[in-house]
Write an enzyme that holds these catalytic residues in place. Structure first.
Site, PDB file in Angstrom:
ATOM      1  N   LEU A 173      59.236 -40.687 111.461  1.00 17.04           N
ATOM      2  CA  LEU A 173      59.138 -39.529 112.355  1.00 17.04           C
ATOM      3  C   LEU A 173      57.791 -38.812 112.209  1.00 17.04           C
ATOM      4  CD1 LEU A 173      60.805 -37.798 114.356  1.00 17.04           C
ATOM      5  CD2 LEU A 173      61.364 -36.335 112.417  1.00 17.04           C
ATOM      6  N   ASP A 174      57.068 -38.637 113.301  1.00 12.18           N
ATOM      7  CA  ASP A 174      55.789 -37.908 113.334  1.00 12.18           C
ATOM      8  C   ASP A 174      54.718 -38.551 112.456  1.00 12.18           C
ATOM      9  OD1 ASP A 174      57.140 -36.112 114.929  1.00 12.18           O
ATOM     10  OD2 ASP A 174      57.521 -34.705 113.314  1.00 12.18           O
ATOM     11  N   GLU A 175      54.896 -39.838 112.114  1.00 11.02           N
ATOM     12  CA  GLU A 175      53.930 -40.500 111.241  1.00 11.02           C
ATOM     13  C   GLU A 175      53.172 -41.610 111.968  1.00 11.02           C
ATOM     14  OE1 GLU A 175      53.174 -39.675 108.229  1.00 11.02           O
ATOM     15  OE2 GLU A 175      54.906 -38.920 107.121  1.00 11.02           O
TER      16      GLU A 175
END
Lengths: 283, 283, 283, 283
Positions: A227-229
């Site tokens: 997530l969000d990486e």
């Protein structure tokens, strides 16, 4: 249009540009714009984006596609050859907040995004009227953690049906499963409402307000299982001050979110972005 | 100069501005610039910065200082009254990298920083020549974890001797003990070479490079016991791209570090910054 | 809402702030935010913006309006007292290009512009559907040099009928006569698609392209009789490069035009802008 | 270093990239970075910048220089081939204000400007100490309108003696004659303290203050016979407001002037800039 684009990455070796440009020249193509970058002079990774023109490009499409396979094989290239007369199919996913969707639709209408938008999918009904006013089908698929599997099946069926190339999450507030993500690697673009890696995860504006930052940001990135990486395509920031409450950050944030998402999507559609080791090369 | 500045915070109540401005008027002062902000109309916190002029300010200094105590007591104010004819004493701490020191010294020389700089302290010798070329004493105090206590005693002695009001850590690469910090609350200004809270701690450029961010930043903040967690005074960013290696980020970062530190120090010296609940109000 | 705003300019004298704040305090008002600026300590011009709250503001409106007249007379003030419960009436004028209109309408819909929009006037039909989808009456008044007088009479009649306070020219491509301008001094806001005073007049993007500038801008200003010479409220720029043709400048320009106009209109509606000697003070 | 750079412009034709890249490949060179741009697919102008590496570049220099002449002749190219092991010689001209000179010297010292600086020439003595502290000869040549001819003769003699490639006017406040300019076409870089074409000519800050702009700028350009009309390399702006007097604009302007000049000089030294019809292509 009589234009096409080559996007290539491979291990660097002498002679790659010569091989590509000779091939294009021999097939009657003229290079209009090209950008090349190599990570290191010795044994680095080679990246190039070439935009070229040729008369009767449509008729020559197969010749180029087939002919280039040989060069690609010789240099072990990862490559993509796209023809501008064929528009990409872009699906937009959205939830309740419509500012990013709206910006994309207007940019699209005014000719700034070279794609077809065959459908918009939402887990809420808020965007229906807006989307249909552009003549685009709107699919309302309510979603929640419990029915994630069924929801994604329905979404994937639609994506297949409409032959979708690129998926844009325009503030779509549901987490996608690894299975969904794996069906469209480096093809799902998300906008996160913070300057990543600051305020990764939920409620970035609330946390930004608490920390007392003087700028807030937005990050456009490809979706991966972390997530969000995922690889960052574009980021930008906007100034805030002590007078701004959380709601003000949200309002100011909207401007920067839609601007950054719009830029990232545009670059992706123009075949400017190559993913390399969880980063992007933007050519 | 015949100017002075009042910086006040207190619980909001009706009548504060009336009380202050009547006091100033009765003592022959004219308000030149004022900025007020209240966090919430009911029971919020009240902040104001007032710059005022009066003829013979020097002679009236004590009258103002004494007279204002009454109003301050009435409203339970935290306050500071400074007179522009008395320059603040600013100490600069530096290590090997001199770009921030240099920027401060030049800005100071060209009249942009209203302060005296009675000394510069460094744990390295690199800055000696530069500092002395400005006629400022340079104290070389080698430092390391093991001798931190002794080093800080020596530093504190110097700060006392020179009657220092503000300490600027211009890329000073040693951690200060809670004891040292407690001697100068909200008086130690640091520059961190990232857009906090992203890349808190060591090697921010290396980590920024690894994450593939498209902007790098710098953060000017007051030092507290929590490393890189103090109230943020100012932040800014600069654009980077896939071609930039870690060394390029360091070079680009220097420009933004010195610009941001310079701005933060300037605002502090102009009495524009109030610390409130680990945030700053910049008036 | 129980809030009101005072916007004042006058020749500076000691005691102004004391007089105003004592008046407000005596009438049960609490100052929430205030910003003051004086051009020069001696005999300068004094400017202040005060936002204050009071319970039952609506009932007290006349008391404040009447009571303040005395102070205003004493200091020869130019002043304006506005009450937030009464929204201003804003008219938008537009031609064929809709990006600025659209931005204003969406910002307005999402609560970012505190005003009513009783009508939109256009010399073209392009904006009709958009405007009416917001439930706002759209008046199509074709215009040309020859019939300017009749057109303006019709426009002025509508402005009067709808009791308009502020007129926004959102890329309205007709020149207003001195008579029209004189009916709404400092009340007509225009957006010019260049960084004034560069590329004053027609075709700024074409001329910017010819000159080879590396940034293009937009300027939001009040309209006066001198074309593009009125007091500037806000300006901003966006980066362009050698690859951008005139059409690209136009596209890029749209983003900066709508952003700058939106900011300028917002500040005007919040009573932040005072015109002084063909410049603006933004408080 | 084993690197070299080719900078080429010519009328576009099919086969140029193929010819260049084949030539480089056959001579054992590997392209590290390349950027190409063509103004128009048919009969446009072709521009390319290629950075390439080869072992023993120094020994191969003549082979490359001679060998490339044939290709250049075939396509009627304007071209430049530079070898990174040979640093360019850069002269800096300065007057009383030293901020731009200082920035260039520090950037140079920290490795950001790839050039030798064999001398600094000034019509004032202010910079002497600074320049000599870097071990660079400082020539004080007083100048005025009356003795312009003699002054330029002396300057030109020095430029010849030191074999100067690039001249940077770092706030040099004398006008150069057409004769002087003609000796170094597209080789004299100036910084103008406004966002050109706004405030062309003298006293831009005074005029910017009078007009009430909200941003001030700086422009780095090549010098031609038309004052402030030469091809623009880079521009940038900084925000100002109503509180800023002319002196504040000057101070704020300094930051943006030195930043913009530094960027422009860096790009020129890296052979990124091609002049084309009074504009620049920055690759």
């Amino acid at each position: 249009q009589n234009k096409a684009r080559l996007l290539i990455s491979c291990t660097d070796k002498p002679g790659i540009v010569a091989a590509i440009s000779t091939f294009l020249h021999e097939h009657g193509a003229n290079i209009v714009e090209s950008n090349q970058y190599t990570t290191h002079p010795d044994e680095g990774t080679f990246f190039i984006r070439i935009e070229f023109a040729a008369s009767d490009m449509k008729e020559k499409e197969e010749t180029f596609q087939e002919g280039f396979k040989e060069i690609a094989a010789q240099f072990h290239m990862k490559w993509r050859l796209t023809f501008l007369y064929k528009l990409k199919n872009m699906a937009i996913f959205v939830s309740k907040e419509l500012h990013c969707l709206r910006e994309l639709l207007y940019e699209w209408e005014s000719g700034g995004l070279m794609a077809d938008i065959p459908l918009v999918i939402s887990n809420h009904k808020e965007g229906k009227e807006l989307v249909e006013s552009f003549g685009i089908p709107f699919y309302h698929i309510p979603a929640s953690k419990e029915i994630r599997h069924e929801v994604e099946e329905e979404q994937l069926k639609l994506l297949k049906e409409y032959d979708i190339d690129v998926i844009v999450l325009a503030r779509y507030m549901q987490i996608l499963t690894p299975h969904f993500v794996s069906t469209h690697p480096s093809k799902i673009i998300n906008i996160h409402h913070s300057f990543l890696p600051a305020f990764i995860g939920a409620n970035p504006h609330k946390r930004a307000h608490k920390r007392g930052v003087k700028l807030i940001g937005a990050t456009c990135h490809y979706v991966t299982d972390d997530l969000d990486e995922g690889p960052i395509i574009e980021q930008d920031v906007i100034r805030v001050d002590h007078r701004n409450h959380i709601d003000d950050l949200k309002k100011k944030g909207r401007l920067i979110e839609r601007t950054v998402l719009n830029r990232g999507v545009k670059w992706d559609l123009e075949d400017r972005v190559i993913v390399h080791q969880n980063k992007t090369i933007v050519l």
